[in-house]
Design an enzyme around this catalytic site. Sequence first.
Site, mmCIF file in Angstrom:
data_model
loop_
_atom_site.group_PDB
_atom_site.id
_atom_site.type_symbol
_atom_site.label_atom_id
_atom_site.label_comp_id
_atom_site.label_asym_id
_atom_site.label_seq_id
_atom_site.Cartn_x
_atom_site.Cartn_y
_atom_site.Cartn_z
ATOM 1 C CG ASP A 50 -1.952 -0.609 1.081
ATOM 2 O OD1 ASP A 50 -2.426 -1.295 0.154
ATOM 3 O OD2 ASP A 50 -2.958 -0.830 1.940
ATOM 4 C CE LYS A 72 -8.279 0.278 -1.562
ATOM 5 N NZ LYS A 72 -7.608 -0.619 -0.938
ATOM 6 C CG MET A 184 -7.887 8.114 6.332
ATOM 7 S SD MET A 184 -8.830 6.940 5.745
ATOM 8 C CE MET A 184 -9.353 6.098 7.481
HETATM 9 N N1 SAH Z 1 -4.022 0.689 9.032
HETATM 10 C C1 SAH Z 1 -3.430 2.040 9.328
HETATM 11 C C2 SAH Z 1 -4.438 3.207 8.891
HETATM 12 C C3 SAH Z 1 -4.889 3.281 7.414
HETATM 13 S S1 SAH Z 1 -5.791 4.790 7.310
HETATM 14 C C4 SAH Z 1 -2.940 1.937 10.517
HETATM 15 O O1 SAH Z 1 -3.307 1.211 11.332
HETATM 16 O O2 SAH Z 1 -2.133 2.847 11.110
HETATM 17 C C5 SAH Z 1 -4.548 5.849 6.671
HETATM 18 C C6 SAH Z 1 -4.531 6.988 7.731
HETATM 19 O O3 SAH Z 1 -3.536 6.491 8.825
HETATM 20 C C7 SAH Z 1 -3.588 8.265 7.378
HETATM 21 O O4 SAH Z 1 -4.279 9.054 6.583
HETATM 22 C C8 SAH Z 1 -3.228 9.016 8.772
HETATM 23 O O5 SAH Z 1 -4.480 9.623 9.370
HETATM 24 C C9 SAH Z 1 -2.898 7.715 9.404
HETATM 25 N N2 SAH Z 1 -1.547 7.372 9.245
HETATM 26 C C10 SAH Z 1 -0.996 6.109 8.843
HETATM 27 N N3 SAH Z 1 0.517 6.061 9.044
HETATM 28 C C11 SAH Z 1 0.664 7.302 9.532
HETATM 29 C C12 SAH Z 1 2.066 8.000 9.937
HETATM 30 N N4 SAH Z 1 3.021 7.555 9.639
HETATM 31 N N5 SAH Z 1 1.785 9.431 10.254
HETATM 32 C C13 SAH Z 1 0.649 10.041 10.415
HETATM 33 N N6 SAH Z 1 -0.439 9.408 10.272
HETATM 34 C C14 SAH Z 1 -0.462 8.123 9.879
#
Ligand code: SAH
Length: 271
Positions: A50, A72, A184
């Site tokens: 991803d 995505k 998000m």
């Molecule tokens: N499965 C992922 C989340 C996916 S949704 C998890 O468990 O973290 C995607 C959102 O996750 C992004 O828009 C942001 O809000 C957050 N996110 C993921 N990685 C991040 C990072 N390194 N720093 C800040 N926000 C992050």
Amino acid sequence: MVYPPKSSRAKNGSVAAGKVWLVGAGPGNADLLTIRALRAIENADLILFDQLVSDEIRALFPKQVPHFYVGKVKGQHSIEQQDLNALLVKKARAGLNVCRVKGGDPFVFGRGGEELLALLAAGVDAEVVPGITAASGCTTNAGIPLTHRGLAQGCTLVTAQGEKEAALNWQALASLNHTLVFYMGVSRAQWIAESLINAGLDTNTPAAVIENGCRHNQRVLVSDIANLPALIQLEAVTSPALIVVGQVVSLAATLHVPAAGFVETCQRLSA
Ligand code: SAH
């Protein structure tokens, strides 16, 4: 513990069925990968990853193993979810060990549950590897405890991109006294702040945005809920970013201790 064997041929010469590993890669730094995640990656025949899987982690993909981006970006899908599910089923049936690498944890706003349901429904052998979700990794790395005695008895993870905005109960969120973590949400910061304030949240409630959390270019901007949207705009914060709201954010000033040898920018600003 049994780690994925390389795809193999059965004794009668037919191709033995493969397996799909839904792997959580954590928030960014390669050293925040779990050992199980790394082993699954190293033993894969095919890697599908991803957008949120950082360059540092992609660099660990074995050179000889084909790897494809199937992520995505908002409003721009490289492959539809249904087609992706079908591809996973097809490749596993063809005998491959497929490593489906996702940012954070596969089951937290990552559609990992949907993918696993589709795989199990198709009778494909599948396993999920937990990862550090952004809410946990990024806040801790920024010196913001999700819970803290006397400040927050719990935390609530929220997506700001829900299918039905109306489904969010702002009154409940504003009155919980929990740390609120919005995934998000960076493009919807104004809406989040207004909704919480209209639902009764104190305008002085500490709030932060963590951009590129747990990565070399991490930024942590601290303000209060009323001023956070302006700060996000002023500082041109981009995705991936988390919005964190609650009294625990005030601890960042003291508890943010960059990890040894970890270069990062931490700004504490008041808008
Ligand atoms: N499965 C992922 C989340 C996916 S949704 C998890 O468990 O973290 C995607 C959102 O996750 C992004 O828009 C942001 O809000 C957050 N996110 C993921 N990685 C991040 C990072 N390194 N720093 C800040 N926000 C992050």
